[in-house]
Design an enzyme around this catalytic site. Structure first.
Site, PDB file in Angstrom:
ATOM      1  N   TYR A 145       0.865  -1.195   0.000  1.00  0.00           N
ATOM      2  CA  TYR A 145       0.000   0.000   0.000  1.00  0.00           C
ATOM      3  C   TYR A 145       0.889   1.229   0.000  1.00  0.00           C
ATOM      4  O   TYR A 145       1.906   1.266   0.690  1.00  0.00           O
ATOM      5  CB  TYR A 145      -0.879  -0.005   1.255  1.00  0.00           C
ATOM      6  CG  TYR A 145      -1.692   1.259   1.457  1.00  0.00           C
ATOM      7  CD1 TYR A 145      -2.775   1.564   0.617  1.00  0.00           C
ATOM      8  CD2 TYR A 145      -1.399   2.148   2.495  1.00  0.00           C
ATOM      9  CE1 TYR A 145      -3.528   2.714   0.815  1.00  0.00           C
ATOM     10  CE2 TYR A 145      -2.155   3.295   2.700  1.00  0.00           C
ATOM     11  CZ  TYR A 145      -3.220   3.578   1.858  1.00  0.00           C
ATOM     12  OH  TYR A 145      -3.970   4.718   2.051  1.00  0.00           O
ATOM     13  N   ASP A 240       9.237   2.635  -0.366  1.00  0.00           N
ATOM     14  CA  ASP A 240       8.218   3.351   0.401  1.00  0.00           C
ATOM     15  C   ASP A 240       8.404   2.945   1.856  1.00  0.00           C
ATOM     16  O   ASP A 240       7.983   1.868   2.277  1.00  0.00           O
ATOM     17  CB  ASP A 240       6.814   3.000  -0.101  1.00  0.00           C
ATOM     18  CG  ASP A 240       5.730   3.759   0.668  1.00  0.00           C
ATOM     19  OD1 ASP A 240       6.079   4.464   1.646  1.00  0.00           O
ATOM     20  OD2 ASP A 240       4.546   3.632   0.303  1.00  0.00           O
ATOM     21  N   LYS A 268       4.533   8.988   8.822  1.00  0.00           N
ATOM     22  CA  LYS A 268       4.340   8.401  10.164  1.00  0.00           C
ATOM     23  C   LYS A 268       5.392   8.861  11.183  1.00  0.00           C
ATOM     24  O   LYS A 268       5.329   9.992  11.632  1.00  0.00           O
ATOM     25  CB  LYS A 268       4.228   6.874  10.022  1.00  0.00           C
ATOM     26  CG  LYS A 268       3.032   6.528   9.097  1.00  0.00           C
ATOM     27  CD  LYS A 268       2.538   5.116   9.159  1.00  0.00           C
ATOM     28  CE  LYS A 268       1.202   5.005   8.429  1.00  0.00           C
ATOM     29  NZ  LYS A 268       1.228   4.356   7.139  1.00  0.00           N
TER      30      LYS A 268
HETATM   31  C1  LIG Z   1       0.581   4.907   5.797  1.00  0.00           C
HETATM   32  C2  LIG Z   1       1.281   4.657   4.524  1.00  0.00           C
HETATM   33  C3  LIG Z   1       1.187   5.525   3.429  1.00  0.00           C
HETATM   34  C4  LIG Z   1       0.257   6.693   3.417  1.00  0.00           C
HETATM   35  O1  LIG Z   1       0.586   7.645   4.380  1.00  0.00           O
HETATM   36  P1  LIG Z   1      -0.553   8.695   4.833  1.00  0.00           P
HETATM   37  O2  LIG Z   1       0.171   9.593   5.788  1.00  0.00           O
HETATM   38  O3  LIG Z   1      -1.641   7.888   5.448  1.00  0.00           O
HETATM   39  O4  LIG Z   1      -0.987   9.401   3.606  1.00  0.00           O
HETATM   40  C5  LIG Z   1       1.959   5.267   2.319  1.00  0.00           C
HETATM   41  N1  LIG Z   1       2.785   4.215   2.271  1.00  0.00           N
HETATM   42  C6  LIG Z   1       2.901   3.346   3.291  1.00  0.00           C
HETATM   43  C7  LIG Z   1       3.851   2.208   3.187  1.00  0.00           C
HETATM   44  C8  LIG Z   1       2.139   3.534   4.440  1.00  0.00           C
HETATM   45  O5  LIG Z   1       2.235   2.648   5.433  1.00  0.00           O
END
Ligand SMILES: *Cc1c(COP(=O)(O)O)cnc(C)c1O
Length: 430
Positions: A145, A240, A268
């Site tokens: 994701y 990511d 995060k």
């Molecule tokens: C949480 C997450 C996102 C999205 O971040 P948001 O701050 O919710 O937009 C993208 N990539 C990964 C791997 C994530 O865990």
């Protein structure tokens, strides 16, 4: 039984105000029983809901709160900073400070740009990869994701590994055509995709520690070979690390596996609990970002002092000697004690863990791909979850969500949570 009457009432009202009553879908508790908890406050390893119930928290706001709730240093930094205003839309000393703090301690990026969410970081990194390479296709992995970026809300269609279908309405077909889907833990398919499309592919994006669809830990050989394939075919590799960044070590998965991606996205933890994201990478690639280069990317509230000071306060804690070692050991013995219980009962499940991230896998074998997750997982988890909530342990409300051990957990809170989780495991298999 913990009463959830107040939460239920608030949720009823919220449903008249917001789509589904929430501002992010998983919060609605669709895959577990009862209304979502309305949270009133958090402190250390605990949260309290509007009914006055207290829970040991392993959701940790979905990952940012590696220090637990209401950390003294983070709170005090925010308080001090907010005395001088909240945002100026101008450069600030704090910006330089956090920039140096990160770049001096992260060997895998040369330059960094701050944004306001993980989604924004990913969206910007993809645009940058396209701008740098002059190519448009993106390879993503099934089970990873990357936020709600249009072109990445795509999963593999039936049959053909590279034929994508969108997982959301509202995504134009033309966007989907630029996204190629590959299964995780499968180099052969990846090589085929790269071979047949390499003149069109700008980048491969992966969660090096996939943690949004279960915790699908990849082998380090796979990730190294993935790096080599991208190099061989002249395609950029984006890690990511919105979840894994600063989680499995200050240098995230790049440092953990010692793999040099071309770009890394953050979110995060980097914001200490405030809305922050960032992307960073090689100097020559980052030089393409406006105003130095011609890839446009901007943000009114980007790098605002409140978000940055929270990030700084958190990151400084993480840089203290032994931070990750202690957290890893705590998490290890917590999970091992649960594993012993599972083995004693000879249950058809195990716990997958890396550092302070863990996930209940309802199968004996290691799971590395989303299609290996047994269908009955949701039902078992649902039973387990009801028991947990009624006994004071809070996790993300879905079998696909991972749990996080925060540094605020103590031997006592982990022992207490462990006892409750063991009973929940027994209960869910009876
Ligand atoms: C949480 C997450 C996102 C999205 O971040 P948001 O701050 O919710 O937009 C993208 N990539 C990964 C791997 C994530 O865990």
């Amino acid at each position: 039984m913990y009463s959830r009457d107040t939460s239920a009432k608030l949720f009823q009202e919220a449903q008249t105000l917001f789509p589904g009553g929430v501002h992010s879908p998983v919060r609605a508790f669709k895959s577990v029983d009862g209304p979502p908890l309305f949270i009133k406050k958090g402190d250390g390893p605990f949260i309290w809901d509007e009914d006055g119930n207290k829970y040991i928290d392993f959701c940790c706001s979905w990952g940012p709160l590696i220090l637990g709730h209401n950390n003294d240093n983070v709170r005090n930094a925010i308080k001090r900073t907010v005395e001088r205003g909240t945002s100026f839309g101008a450069p600030s000393r704090l910006g330089n400070y956090i920039g140096k703090l990160i770049l001096d301690n992260h060997a895998y990026i040369d330059k960094i740009r701050f944004v306001s969410s993980g989604t924004e970081a990913v969206m910007s990194a993809i645009r940058l990869a396209r701008g740098f390479t002059g190519k448009s296709k993106v390879v993503k992995f099934e089970g990873c994701y990357h936020g709600h970026v249009d072109s990445l809300l795509v999963k593999a269609g039936s049959g053909l590994a590279t034929f994508g279908v969108s997982t959301s309405a509202g995504i134009p077909q033309s966007f989907i055509e630029d996204t190629l889907i590959c299964p995780l833990d499968d180099l052969e398919t990846l090589e085929k995709i790269l071979e047949s499309h390499n003149d069109e592919i700008a980048c491969v994006i992966i969660e090096p520690i996939p943690a949004n669809n279960g915790l699908l830990i990849q082998t380090s050989e796979y990730l190294k070979d993935l790096r080599d394939l991208c190099t061989k075919f002249g395609v950029l590799l984006i890690f990511d690390e919105v979840i894994s960044g600063f989680r499995v070590g200050f240098q995230g998965a790049a440092g953990f596996y010692d793999i040099q991606p071309d770009l890394i996205t953050f979110g995060k933890i980097i914001g200490g609990g405030m809305p922050v994201g960032a992307y960073g990478g090689r100097k020559d690639i980052m030089a393409c970002v406006a105003p130095e280069g011609n890839v446009y990317q901007a943000g009114t509230l980007s790098a605002n002092p409140i978000s940055l000071c929270a990030g700084i306060a958190a990151l400084e804690e993480l840089l203290k000697d032994g931070f990750y070692k202690v957290l890893d050991e705590k998490s290890k013995s917590f999970v091992e004690s649960l594993e012993n219980h599972i083995q004693n009962l000879e249950l058809n499940m195990h716990i997958q863990r890396i550092g302070s991230i863990f996930w209940f896998a309802f199968a004996k074998e290691t799971i590395r791909r989303s299609d290996q997750i047994p269908e009955e997982s949701s039902e078992i988890f649902r039973k387990m979850y009801s028991y947990l909530l009624n006994n004071g342990v809070y996790l993300g409300p879905s079998s696909y969500e991972v749990g996080f051990v925060s540094a605020a957990q103590t031997t006592e809170t982990l022992a207490k949570a462990g006892e409750i989780i063991k009973k929940a495991i027994t209960h869910s298999h009876s």
